[in-house]
Design a protein around this motif. Structure first.
Motif: not given
Length: 596
Positions: A261-269
């Motif tokens: 979830f952290t990786w996906v959130a950072l990627g989205t940001a």
């Protein structure tokens, strides 16, 4: 895999329509999380009027999930019950297919039957239907996992192994814990059964009288507590092990989802994806772990495995002993009684050190009344069971008109038998007499022959009255009345075509006057039928054409009453002793209760 395939094949008993309905509801329930993930993503992506479609999609998915949840349990239960009913019917038919009792009475066979037809009383008890339904659920969850994984792949393919592998590992660890716990519980199931037995005894009114009179309450409670501790102490110890390892069930999903979830959130940001896609990934990722943690199917499969294996083992043990063709009905039985000949017959029960009958020679002449007498344990009841083909002699032969009864098709259908330990079926009086036959006139005639018509007239619903106080409108009968029911059952068979009537202590619960009246009627009813009578009342058997005294596993004396009295042997001594007791007013019947 073999057990799982066997469980899947059981769905033929549920029927195609019910199976299809079950597949539909469990599949919908399993893929709803993936559907919600997609609907949430579309809802986040939309705005204004364009949100109507995603809202309708979300509503449809949630409604479908609610409908599936509502119908899931009743459909599961109906499918499991149908499977269990057919499965137990096959087990019963398999055991009943063998005409003799030597296989069915074996302890290993009895244990297998109990295992295959288990009635769940504890959380570990699972039926064949429970196992089949749970297996289908596990397959549906796999489809749900694939659907959620497809949503994850919309972001990137590596999210699938990054999420699914920890989830599968979590399921494996959790499943192993439950399987170990299941086996620990089952290892002490003997103590559990004993604990349950002590509890039932403690609350039984009949046992309660003796426990109070003999001051045995403390003794019983000590056994009750000791057995429950012997069973549950290992279970409680494993419970503590499971509690200490709960951190693993928390760390695996927490670490995996946090990283993903952290990786996906950072990627989205950083602009590598949309918020809508992020929402879908978060929802689908958590649903993967939600599906993985559901391990109730593991217990159901573990509990159903012994059931399937017991049935398979039973089939291997019993089928070779079953005849290739079914016995004909009574309508095709012989029209005259045969000459039955026992020649050097030897028989011993399994595990017994000495035979019950050994070197026995006896002829049962067509149409005669032959009485068998002797001390307890002389082999009288065993001889009748050999005659009925329920056991096969280990040596010698039993023939009917020169043909071995073991090779005579429909031999048992030509007999009517009153066993000493006759069965009291909790069914109607009609069914107790007819045991499956459909002619009501024969039932009434057989009841009249047995002197039971007066009892039937006093029952609340006549012949349709259930003979069980536990059933609505049911009643219980006295010992003598039940014996008349058993006699009527045998006489019904003779009216339906049986040519040999075997009566093993048919009047033990009747007084002497009722017994005399009964045999007076039977003398005309049984004309043209061979009758083998066992009775401890020698006053009764003196009416027989011949009397055989069993002793030492053989026929020690044989002849009419007058001939045996003139010989002055053991029969004469026994008769004089009983006659003296009768003069003194001794009544040896066993009776009580019943319909007045």
């Amino acid at each position: 895999m073999r057990d799982r395939l066997a469980l899947l094949r059981l769905f033929r008993d549920a029927g195609p329509a019910l199976t299809a309905a079950l597949v539909l509801v469990v599949l919908i329930d399993a893929v709803v999380p993936a559907g919600i993930a997609v609907a949430v993503a579309e809802l986040v992506r939309s705005s204004g009027l364009t949100a109507l479609g995603p809202v309708l999609l979300m509503s449809g998915v949630m409604l479908a999930g609610q409908v599936a949840q509502t119908f899931r349990w009743p459909v599961q239960r109906l499918a499991a019950d149908r499977i269990d009913g057919a499965f137990r019917t096959r087990v019963a038919a398999l055991v009943m297919a063998v005409p003799t009792l030597d296989v069915a009475e074996r302890q290993d066979v009895q244990n297998l039957v109990k295992t295959a037809t288990v009635e769940p009383r504890e959380w570990v008890d699972k039926t064949s239907g429970d196992g089949a339904v749970s297996l289908l659920e596990s397959v549906a969850r796999a489809f749900g996992l694939i659907a959620s994984a497809a949503v994850l792949a919309a972001w990137s393919w590596w999210l699938v192994p990054a999420t699914v592998v920890p989830a599968v590992l979590l399921r494996y660890v959790h499943s192993r814990q439950w399987v170990r716990h299941f086996r620990i519980w089952m290892a002490g199931v003997l103590y559990h059964r004993r604990w349950r037995y002590w509890g039932e005894v403690a609350t039984s009114p009949a046992a309660g009288r003796e426990l109070r009179v003999f001051g045995a309450a403390e003794w019983l409670l000590r056994h009750h507590i000791d057995d429950v501790h012997r069973h549950l102490i290992p279970v409680w110890s494993d419970d503590r092990v499971v509690l200490r390892r709960l951190w693993l069930a928390l760390v695996l999903p927490l670490a995996a989802t946090t990283a993903v979830f952290t990786w996906v959130a950072l990627g989205t940001a950083a602009g590598d994806g949309t918020v809508a896609l992020l929402t879908a990934v978060l929802t689908a990722g958590w649903s993967v772990f939600g599906l993985a943690i559901q391990t109730d199917d593991v217990i159901a499969l573990e509990g159903a495995r012994p059931v399937i294996r017991a049935a398979t083992r039973l089939d291997h043990l019993i089928r070779p002993c079953a005849p290739a063709t079914a016995s004909p009905s009574r309508a095709t039985s012989r029209t005259r009684p045969p000459l039955v000949r026992f020649t050097q017959v030897r028989f011993a029960y399994e595990g017994a050190s000495t035979p019950v009958v050994d070197g026995l020679d006896l002829d049962i002449m067509p149409g005669e009344l032959l009485a068998l007498v002797g001390l307890n344990g002389a082999g009288k009841s065993t001889l009748t069971k050999l005659l009925a083909g329920l056991y096969r002699p280990q040596a010698g032969t039993i023939t009917a008109d020169g043909r071995d009864i073991a090779n005579t098709a429909g031999w048992q259908s030509g007999l009517g038998v009153v066993f000493q330990d006759f069965v009291k079926y909790p069914l109607s009086l009609r069914d107790n007499i007819a045991v499956g036959a459909e002619d009501p006139e024969l039932v009434v005639a057989a009841a009249r022959d047995a002197g039971l018509d007066g009892v039937a007239s006093r029952l609340p619903r006549g012949y349709d009255t259930p003979l069980s106080p536990g059933r609505r409108g049911g009643v219980d009968l006295s010992g003598g009345q039940w014996q008349q029911v058993a006699l009527a059952r045998a006489l019904h068979a003779s009216r339906a075509g049986a040519r040999i009537l075997v009566l093993d202590e048919p009047t033990a619960h009747l007084d002497v006057r009722t017994e005399h009246e009964l045999f007076r009627r039977l003398s005309g009813i049984t004309e043209g039928i061979s009758v083998v009578l066992i009775s401890h009342r020698l006053f009764t058997v003196r009416q027989a054409d011949r009397i055989a005294l069993l002793s030492g596993g053989r026929i020690a004396e044989l002849g009419s009453h007058d001939e045996l009295m003139a010989a002055g042997g053991h029969y004469a001594a026994m008769y004089r002793l009983q006659a003296q007791r009768f003069v003194q007013g001794f009544d040896d019947r066993l009776d009580g209760g019943g319909v007045g």
